[in-house]
Design a protein around this motif. Sequence first.
Motif, PDB file in Angstrom:
ATOM      1  N   LEU A   1      46.745  45.007  28.886  1.00 27.14           N
ATOM      2  CA  LEU A   1      46.671  44.006  30.193  1.00 27.14           C
ATOM      3  C   LEU A   1      48.191  43.584  31.037  1.00 27.14           C
ATOM      4  O   LEU A   1      48.099  43.954  31.931  1.00 27.14           O
ATOM      5  CB  LEU A   1      46.360  42.631  29.900  1.00 27.14           C
ATOM      6  CG  LEU A   1      45.620  42.202  30.989  1.00 27.14           C
ATOM      7  CD1 LEU A   1      44.872  42.522  31.853  1.00 27.14           C
ATOM      8  CD2 LEU A   1      44.922  40.119  30.781  1.00 27.14           C
ATOM      9  N   PRO A   2      49.147  43.550  29.840  1.00 23.38           N
ATOM     10  CA  PRO A   2      50.411  43.046  30.939  1.00 23.38           C
ATOM     11  C   PRO A   2      51.639  44.420  31.612  1.00 23.38           C
ATOM     12  O   PRO A   2      51.638  43.710  32.424  1.00 23.38           O
ATOM     13  CB  PRO A   2      51.481  42.316  29.843  1.00 23.38           C
ATOM     14  CG  PRO A   2      50.642  42.414  28.456  1.00 23.38           C
ATOM     15  CD  PRO A   2      49.181  43.064  28.976  1.00 23.38           C
TER      16      PRO A   2
ATOM     17  N   GLN B   1      48.726  44.525  34.874  1.00 24.53           N
ATOM     18  CA  GLN B   1      49.251  43.570  35.451  1.00 24.53           C
ATOM     19  C   GLN B   1      50.371  43.929  36.345  1.00 24.53           C
ATOM     20  O   GLN B   1      50.126  44.427  37.572  1.00 24.53           O
ATOM     21  CB  GLN B   1      49.078  41.782  35.054  1.00 24.53           C
ATOM     22  CG  GLN B   1      48.231  41.755  34.471  1.00 24.53           C
ATOM     23  CD  GLN B   1      48.378  40.493  33.358  1.00 24.53           C
ATOM     24  OE1 GLN B   1      49.455  40.211  32.348  1.00 24.53           O
ATOM     25  NE2 GLN B   1      47.820  39.279  33.671  1.00 24.53           N
ATOM     26  N   ARG B   2      51.678  45.074  35.997  1.00 26.10           N
ATOM     27  CA  ARG B   2      52.496  45.092  36.629  1.00 26.10           C
ATOM     28  C   ARG B   2      52.237  46.406  37.791  1.00 26.10           C
ATOM     29  O   ARG B   2      52.925  46.290  38.600  1.00 26.10           O
ATOM     30  CB  ARG B   2      53.455  46.028  35.289  1.00 26.10           C
ATOM     31  CG  ARG B   2      54.203  44.782  34.391  1.00 26.10           C
ATOM     32  CD  ARG B   2      55.206  45.181  33.356  1.00 26.10           C
ATOM     33  NE  ARG B   2      56.012  45.932  33.466  1.00 26.10           N
ATOM     34  CZ  ARG B   2      56.444  46.884  33.297  1.00 26.10           C
ATOM     35  NH1 ARG B   2      57.298  46.709  31.829  1.00 26.10           N
ATOM     36  NH2 ARG B   2      58.465  47.421  33.422  1.00 26.10           N
TER      37      ARG B   2
ATOM     38  N   ALA C   1      49.009  47.006  38.833  1.00 29.65           N
ATOM     39  CA  ALA C   1      48.903  46.104  39.930  1.00 29.65           C
ATOM     40  C   ALA C   1      49.766  45.402  41.488  1.00 29.65           C
ATOM     41  O   ALA C   1      49.388  45.183  42.345  1.00 29.65           O
ATOM     42  CB  ALA C   1      47.891  45.041  39.252  1.00 29.65           C
ATOM     43  N   GLU C   2      50.421  44.635  40.644  1.00 31.21           N
ATOM     44  CA  GLU C   2      51.441  43.874  41.525  1.00 31.21           C
ATOM     45  C   GLU C   2      52.438  44.826  41.885  1.00 31.21           C
ATOM     46  O   GLU C   2      52.446  44.676  43.254  1.00 31.21           O
ATOM     47  CB  GLU C   2      52.534  43.395  40.354  1.00 31.21           C
ATOM     48  CG  GLU C   2      52.375  41.649  39.819  1.00 31.21           C
ATOM     49  CD  GLU C   2      53.210  41.290  38.856  1.00 31.21           C
ATOM     50  OE1 GLU C   2      53.632  42.267  37.903  1.00 31.21           O
ATOM     51  OE2 GLU C   2      52.466  40.653  37.998  1.00 31.21           O
TER      52      GLU C   2
ATOM     53  N   ILE D   1      41.051  44.268  31.693  1.00 26.09           N
ATOM     54  CA  ILE D   1      41.716  44.368  32.703  1.00 26.09           C
ATOM     55  C   ILE D   1      40.742  44.605  34.316  1.00 26.09           C
ATOM     56  O   ILE D   1      40.996  43.633  35.434  1.00 26.09           O
ATOM     57  CB  ILE D   1      42.059  45.995  32.790  1.00 26.09           C
ATOM     58  CG1 ILE D   1      43.124  46.418  31.802  1.00 26.09           C
ATOM     59  CG2 ILE D   1      42.572  46.770  34.863  1.00 26.09           C
ATOM     60  CD1 ILE D   1      43.548  47.749  32.195  1.00 26.09           C
TER      61      ILE D   1
ATOM     62  N   GLU E   1      40.393  40.580  34.364  1.00 24.64           N
ATOM     63  CA  GLU E   1      41.738  40.021  35.128  1.00 24.64           C
ATOM     64  C   GLU E   1      42.046  40.413  36.919  1.00 24.64           C
ATOM     65  O   GLU E   1      43.071  39.493  37.353  1.00 24.64           O
ATOM     66  CB  GLU E   1      42.918  40.288  34.401  1.00 24.64           C
ATOM     67  CG  GLU E   1      42.560  39.410  32.851  1.00 24.64           C
ATOM     68  CD  GLU E   1      42.411  37.297  33.238  1.00 24.64           C
ATOM     69  OE1 GLU E   1      43.055  37.423  34.128  1.00 24.64           O
ATOM     70  OE2 GLU E   1      41.729  37.215  32.241  1.00 24.64           O
ATOM     71  N   LEU E   2      41.897  41.968  36.815  1.00 24.50           N
ATOM     72  CA  LEU E   2      42.518  42.219  38.089  1.00 24.50           C
ATOM     73  C   LEU E   2      41.310  43.142  39.115  1.00 24.50           C
ATOM     74  O   LEU E   2      39.778  43.400  38.644  1.00 24.50           O
ATOM     75  CB  LEU E   2      43.144  43.124  37.366  1.00 24.50           C
ATOM     76  CG  LEU E   2      44.259  42.590  36.498  1.00 24.50           C
ATOM     77  CD1 LEU E   2      45.222  44.225  36.295  1.00 24.50           C
ATOM     78  CD2 LEU E   2      45.527  42.093  37.393  1.00 24.50           C
TER      79      LEU E   2
END
Length: 356
Positions: free
Chosen positions: A162-163, A166-167, A169-170, A208, A211-212
């Motif tokens: 997940l981390p 997230q990177r 997606a950012e 994922i 969360e996203l």
Amino acid sequence: MSDRSAQLIDRLGLQTPIFQAPMAGVSTPQMAAAVTNAGGLGAIGIGAANVEVAQAMIAKTRAATDGPFNVNVFCHRPAVPSPEREAEWLARMAPLFARFGAEPPRDLREIYTSFAADGAMQDMLCAQRPDVVSFHFGLPDQGVIERMKALGIVLLATATSLPDAQRIAERGIDGIVAQGWQAGGHRGVFDPDAQDERLATLDLVRQIVDELDVPVIAAGGIMTGADIAEALGAGAAAAQLGTAFIACPESSADAGYRAALLNGDGATEMTAVISGRPARCLANSFTAWGQEQSPLAVPDYPIAYDAGKALNEAAKAAGKTGFGAQWAGQGATRARAMPAGELTQLLRRELAEAAA
């Protein structure tokens, strides 16, 4: 399926949510075109190619299909040479080479340039403007991402946690390839020295998706239409299959690799001894040797791969198999040897039956 997931499939003009994994060294332009022509998304991996070879691969794929296909690149951190560690590694491998009447290389090279540091490859891809570009092992600089997005290229990137998702997606990437622990080939971890949660494919997909708001492509252990249906049911926009396509005639896997895949017991091991990065391989003589090596002080990827490839060539010259990168995921025993287009069509029928 979320609106964004549906939009991704529509944007690519796909008839089915089936992605063929890029598989550098195994996938070919013929394979990619066959999958795309059958309604899925074919792929080629150029992480091991120079600019000229990569451009030729793109041209060959385009000559065989009018549809979209994915061009995959490696964004690993550049290797840090260590002459002492590399000499120790070659000395450790010397008895393996001796089995085949050969000697290890005198020194090792960084055989692949990371896309993140390869301006010429970046320029070539921007000039060629393939429909899809995917990143493995990390991401290039934001300027490269923005440049490709401005050209209308769909961007994908691999996450094993997940981390990392997230990177991705950012950074504005269009889709996340959720690579579960079952997947064959190299783990797409951003940092190979960090702790790996070893999440199963569907567990990672669900994390994922929860969360996203980014389309997710499930990858790892997916071999049949029923597996694809299960991935879609977990919230994935599509499923990516690699091992399922290795036995296809369009694959560049050699005879020993194919025999191990189709006639073996399907056992696989995650190992770093072949290339310097964790990768899932059919259990073979090289992985067995790797289990005996403790502690491991493997040279950086892809420096270690220079030694691994040299060993495989020495073994093949002596008529032996089982010392190469026979990448495969869990579920290898379910591989089916048929043309890639026919396999894609079969997967579509199986998916429809599972969803009925």
